[in-house]
Design a protein around this motif. Structure first.
Motif, PDB file in Angstrom:
ATOM      1  N   UNK A 108       0.854  -1.193   0.000  1.00 16.16           N
ATOM      2  CA  UNK A 108       0.000   0.000   0.000  1.00 16.16           C
ATOM      3  C   UNK A 108       0.883   1.234   0.000  1.00 16.16           C
ATOM      4  N   UNK A 109       0.334   2.363  -0.421  1.00 16.25           N
ATOM      5  CA  UNK A 109       1.049   3.640  -0.365  1.00 16.25           C
ATOM      6  C   UNK A 109       0.493   4.446   0.802  1.00 16.25           C
ATOM      7  N   UNK A 110       1.372   4.849   1.707  1.00 15.57           N
ATOM      8  CA  UNK A 110       0.991   5.620   2.891  1.00 15.57           C
ATOM      9  C   UNK A 110       0.703   7.069   2.478  1.00 15.57           C
ATOM     10  N   UNK A 111      -0.468   7.615   2.812  1.00 21.42           N
ATOM     11  CA  UNK A 111      -0.757   9.005   2.463  1.00 21.42           C
ATOM     12  C   UNK A 111       0.029  10.009   3.313  1.00 21.42           C
ATOM     13  N   UNK A 112       0.584   9.567   4.422  1.00 19.25           N
ATOM     14  CA  UNK A 112       1.332  10.467   5.284  1.00 19.25           C
ATOM     15  C   UNK A 112       2.707  10.813   4.751  1.00 19.25           C
ATOM     16  N   UNK A 113       3.405   9.820   4.206  1.00 21.33           N
ATOM     17  CA  UNK A 113       4.772  10.040   3.724  1.00 21.33           C
ATOM     18  C   UNK A 113       4.919   9.749   2.241  1.00 21.33           C
ATOM     19  N   UNK A 114       3.870   9.225   1.617  1.00 15.04           N
ATOM     20  CA  UNK A 114       3.851   8.890   0.192  1.00 15.04           C
ATOM     21  C   UNK A 114       4.860   7.796  -0.145  1.00 15.04           C
ATOM     22  N   UNK A 115       5.176   6.944   0.818  1.00 17.85           N
ATOM     23  CA  UNK A 115       6.082   5.815   0.604  1.00 17.85           C
ATOM     24  C   UNK A 115       5.281   4.523   0.650  1.00 17.85           C
ATOM     25  N   UNK A 139     -18.270   8.077   8.389  1.00 19.09           N
ATOM     26  CA  UNK A 139     -19.416   8.180   7.497  1.00 19.09           C
ATOM     27  C   UNK A 139     -19.097   7.712   6.077  1.00 19.09           C
ATOM     28  N   UNK A 140     -17.844   7.393   5.793  1.00 24.42           N
ATOM     29  CA  UNK A 140     -17.407   7.033   4.439  1.00 24.42           C
ATOM     30  C   UNK A 140     -17.492   5.523   4.217  1.00 24.42           C
ATOM     31  N   UNK A 141     -17.313   5.143   2.982  1.00 29.36           N
ATOM     32  CA  UNK A 141     -17.350   3.736   2.613  1.00 29.36           C
ATOM     33  C   UNK A 141     -15.973   3.121   2.531  1.00 29.36           C
ATOM     34  N   UNK A 142     -15.926   1.896   2.024  1.00 27.70           N
ATOM     35  CA  UNK A 142     -14.665   1.156   1.959  1.00 27.70           C
ATOM     36  C   UNK A 142     -13.680   1.783   0.979  1.00 27.70           C
ATOM     37  N   UNK A 143     -14.164   2.541   0.006  1.00 29.29           N
ATOM     38  CA  UNK A 143     -13.256   3.175  -0.957  1.00 29.29           C
ATOM     39  C   UNK A 143     -12.429   4.283  -0.328  1.00 29.29           C
ATOM     40  N   UNK A 144     -12.844   4.775   0.835  1.00 28.86           N
ATOM     41  CA  UNK A 144     -12.123   5.865   1.499  1.00 28.86           C
ATOM     42  C   UNK A 144     -11.128   5.375   2.542  1.00 28.86           C
ATOM     43  N   UNK A 145     -10.946   4.058   2.667  1.00 31.04           N
ATOM     44  CA  UNK A 145      -9.954   3.536   3.604  1.00 31.04           C
ATOM     45  C   UNK A 145      -8.555   3.844   3.091  1.00 31.04           C
ATOM     46  N   UNK A 146      -7.666   4.210   4.003  1.00 31.09           N
ATOM     47  CA  UNK A 146      -6.278   4.486   3.659  1.00 31.09           C
ATOM     48  C   UNK A 146      -5.374   3.741   4.623  1.00 31.09           C
ATOM     49  N   UNK A 147      -4.299   3.198   4.088  1.00 26.02           N
ATOM     50  CA  UNK A 147      -3.327   2.433   4.870  1.00 26.02           C
ATOM     51  C   UNK A 147      -2.155   3.339   5.195  1.00 26.02           C
ATOM     52  N   UNK A 148      -1.861   3.476   6.491  1.00 24.69           N
ATOM     53  CA  UNK A 148      -0.821   4.382   6.987  1.00 24.69           C
ATOM     54  C   UNK A 148       0.240   3.578   7.732  1.00 24.69           C
ATOM     55  N   UNK A 149       1.499   4.048   7.670  1.00 23.50           N
ATOM     56  CA  UNK A 149       2.490   3.549   8.627  1.00 23.50           C
ATOM     57  C   UNK A 149       2.008   3.982  10.009  1.00 23.50           C
ATOM     58  N   UNK A 150       2.293   3.195  11.024  1.00 20.13           N
ATOM     59  CA  UNK A 150       1.864   3.577  12.380  1.00 20.13           C
ATOM     60  C   UNK A 150       2.469   4.910  12.791  1.00 20.13           C
ATOM     61  N   UNK A 151       3.737   5.131  12.489  1.00 26.24           N
ATOM     62  CA  UNK A 151       4.390   6.384  12.869  1.00 26.24           C
ATOM     63  C   UNK A 151       3.783   7.569  12.117  1.00 26.24           C
TER      64      UNK A 151
END
Length: 109
Positions: A54-61, A76-88
């Motif tokens: 996945x691409x992290x939206x926080x660091x774009x890595x 309130x959003x659906x499954x298309x709005x899920x984003x995968x982030x590094x924990x940090x």
């Protein structure tokens, strides 16, 4: 009288609860407030992310396969709005600038 069944039932079982989701995804789900919205946040263990990147939206890595991370989406959003982030990156989201700097050749996801 039939013998007691100790094995878990197959995937067709309809009696699932929150504990099953926690063991299935290897983490837990909570609700956090960010930017004036309530967000659903699920912590994913590395085993739950095996074979996926996945691409992290926080660091774009990229988040490599098998790395523990966080999945967040507005409630309130659906499954298309899920984003995968590094924990940090998720923990530092309030300290980041609003605009991520990208290189010229980076694809926009």
């Amino acid at each position: 009288m039939s013998p007691r069944r100790n094995r878990p039932q197959g995937s067709g079982s309809s009696g699932r609860n929150g504990d099953d989701d926690r063991s299935r995804y290897g983490g837990w789900q909570s609700t956090e407030s960010w930017q004036g919205e309530d967000w659903s946040v699920r912590h994913v263990a590395g085993a739950g992310a095996e074979g996926k990147t996945y691409r992290c939206p926080g660091c774009d890595q990229m988040i490599p396969s098998g790395v523990p991370h966080v999945v967040a989406w507005p409630q309130h959003a659906g499954v298309d709005d899920r984003r995968h982030w590094h924990k940090a990156c998720w923990n530092a989201k309030d300290r980041r600038t609003s605009r991520v700097q990208r290189s010229r050749n980076t694809p926009r996801h």
